[in-house]
Design a protein around this motif. Structure first.
Motif, PDB file in Angstrom:
ATOM      1  N   ASN A 108      -7.632  -6.713  10.673  1.00  0.00           N
ATOM      2  CA  ASN A 108      -7.394  -6.063   9.384  1.00  0.00           C
ATOM      3  C   ASN A 108      -7.345  -4.575   9.826  1.00  0.00           C
ATOM      4  OD1 ASN A 108      -8.303  -8.423   7.982  1.00  0.00           O
ATOM      5  ND2 ASN A 108     -10.465  -8.008   8.122  1.00  0.00           N
ATOM      6  N   ILE A 109      -6.475  -4.014   8.957  1.00  0.00           N
ATOM      7  CA  ILE A 109      -5.855  -2.577   9.140  1.00  0.00           C
ATOM      8  C   ILE A 109      -6.135  -1.785   8.226  1.00  0.00           C
ATOM      9  CG2 ILE A 109      -3.891  -1.073  10.037  1.00  0.00           C
ATOM     10  CD1 ILE A 109      -2.669  -3.665  11.287  1.00  0.00           C
ATOM     11  N   PRO A 110      -7.175  -0.519   8.420  1.00  0.00           N
ATOM     12  CA  PRO A 110      -7.458   0.084   7.257  1.00  0.00           C
ATOM     13  C   PRO A 110      -6.551   1.291   6.688  1.00  0.00           C
ATOM     14  CG  PRO A 110      -8.777   0.888   9.190  1.00  0.00           C
ATOM     15  CD  PRO A 110      -8.007  -0.602   9.427  1.00  0.00           C
ATOM     16  N   TYR A 111      -6.307   1.489   5.601  1.00  0.00           N
ATOM     17  CA  TYR A 111      -5.168   2.597   5.329  1.00  0.00           C
ATOM     18  C   TYR A 111      -6.058   3.469   4.308  1.00  0.00           C
ATOM     19  CZ  TYR A 111      -1.246   0.086   7.173  1.00  0.00           C
ATOM     20  OH  TYR A 111      -0.538  -0.514   8.130  1.00  0.00           O
ATOM     21  N   ALA A 112      -5.439   4.885   3.816  1.00  0.00           N
ATOM     22  CA  ALA A 112      -6.114   5.680   3.194  1.00  0.00           C
ATOM     23  C   ALA A 112      -5.891   5.354   1.759  1.00  0.00           C
ATOM     24  CB  ALA A 112      -5.510   6.989   3.590  1.00  0.00           C
ATOM     25  N   GLY A 113      -4.768   4.634   1.325  1.00  0.00           N
ATOM     26  CA  GLY A 113      -4.531   4.313   0.196  1.00  0.00           C
ATOM     27  C   GLY A 113      -3.613   3.171  -0.220  1.00  0.00           C
TER      28      GLY A 113
END
Length: 338
Positions: free
Chosen positions: A196-201
């Motif tokens: 899982n790769i978090p993004y700012a939007g």
């Protein structure tokens, strides 16, 4: 049902609660006409809708569309006030501390439940606000990049089990978001895990999926519809209990044998907990009327939103249900705050 009828029902409820105390009974009867006049005149001054996120996104757009409809109905100005920050808690705090008169509303959604489930240190409790009505529901769709070569859900599950931890999933709005919880819950249901790769939007997440840098995501239907219809993304399943009207060929997870996986993003209107029942009932009546108007509903339904007004009590139950579900996901996945 008009406002007088709403008041008649709630006023009768107040009187019934007073039992046989004659003086209180008489006082309640005397108060009803005055309360009726007060509610019929509501609002007599500008109403403020606090939106606890930045301008420009779907949550802000929906609040502004609602404000326009209410301003036409009420005549007094309806002001939309964006108060972003601290995972929406700054805006919620302002509403919690406002006078419980119906003149300060909160337009928020599933983030209320997410914050509580994650155990964030908040300047309020989830019980410090009460629901007025849900406004919209925005289910999610599981999408993949075309280059992955997967076109059916069964193939996706087989890939996850064949290459555990290698398939990457974008997390729009990052770690601890409803998208993160949705991915974790799906993995728990399937007995799999993903990178899982978090993004700012949502925008940067979409760019990386379209560019082939990330394999897929669980994302709001309204955000993915155009790219799915243009065949830039491969849709596998939707998280609602029924198929989406804008993606009718995409099956639900229930159809695919995952009956206990239903995730819906939603928005609703809230007020401070001490707001009187009569005011909440009138707000529910008027807001529901705007939600059901074609002017409000049509442009949102074209994008995949579902217009979903509810009773005040039902919205409180939705928040409590989501908190319980999300807490289980957080505990099972070992999610901790960064």
């Amino acid at each position: 049902m008009n406002r007088r009828k709403v008041l008649k029902v709630t006023g009768a409820g107040i009187i019934a609660q007073l039992g046989s105390v004659t003086s209180s009974f008489s006082a309640a009867f005397a108060a009803v006409p005055a309360l009726a006049q007060q509610v019929d005149a509501f609002p007599s001054s500008p109403v403020r809708i606090v939106v606890p996120v930045n301008p420009g996104g779907n949550a802000d757009r929906i609040a502004r569309m609602l404000a326009q409809g209410l301003a036409k109905l009420w005549q007094p100005t309806v002001i939309v006030d964006n108060v972003p920050g601290a995972h929406t808690s700054l805006g919620v705090k302002q509403v919690v501390r406002a006078a419980p008169t119906g003149y300060t509303l909160l337009s928020s959604g599933d983030q209320l439940a997410v914050n509580a489930a994650l155990g964030r240190k908040l300047p309020y409790s989830e019980t410090d606000v009460r629901g007025v009505t849900r406004t919209i529901v925005n289910s999610q769709v599981l999408v993949l990049r075309p280059g992955l070569g997967i076109t059916h859900f069964e193939e996706y599950v087989a890939l996850l089990k064949r290459r555990p931890g290698e398939v990457s999933m974008a997390l729009p709005i990052g770690h601890g978001s409803i998208y993160h919880l949705a991915v974790e819950l799906l993995n728990q249901r399937l007995g799999t895990y993903t990178n899982n790769i978090p993004y700012a939007g949502g925008a940067p997440a979409f760019l990386d999926i379209l560019g082939g840098h990330v394999d897929g995501a669980l994302i709001d239907i309204s955000s993915a519809t155009q790219d799915v219809q243009a065949r830039k993304l491969v849709p596998l399943a939707v998280t609602s209990t029924v198929r989406s009207k804008v993606l009718p060929d995409v099956p639900t997870f229930q159809e695919l044998g995952v009956p206990d996986f239903v995730i819906e993003s939603w928005q609703g209107i809230f007020v401070p907990r001490a707001t009187p029942d009569e005011v909440v009932a009138c707000l529910n009546h008027d807001i529901t009327g705007v939600l059901r108007s074609r002017e409000f509903a049509a442009p949102l339904e074209e994008l995949g939103f579902v217009i979903a007004p509810s009773s005040a009590e039902s919205l409180d139950q939705i928040v409590a249900r989501d908190i319980a579900v999300f807490r289980e996901v957080v505990a099972a996945a070992g999610i901790t705050l960064e």
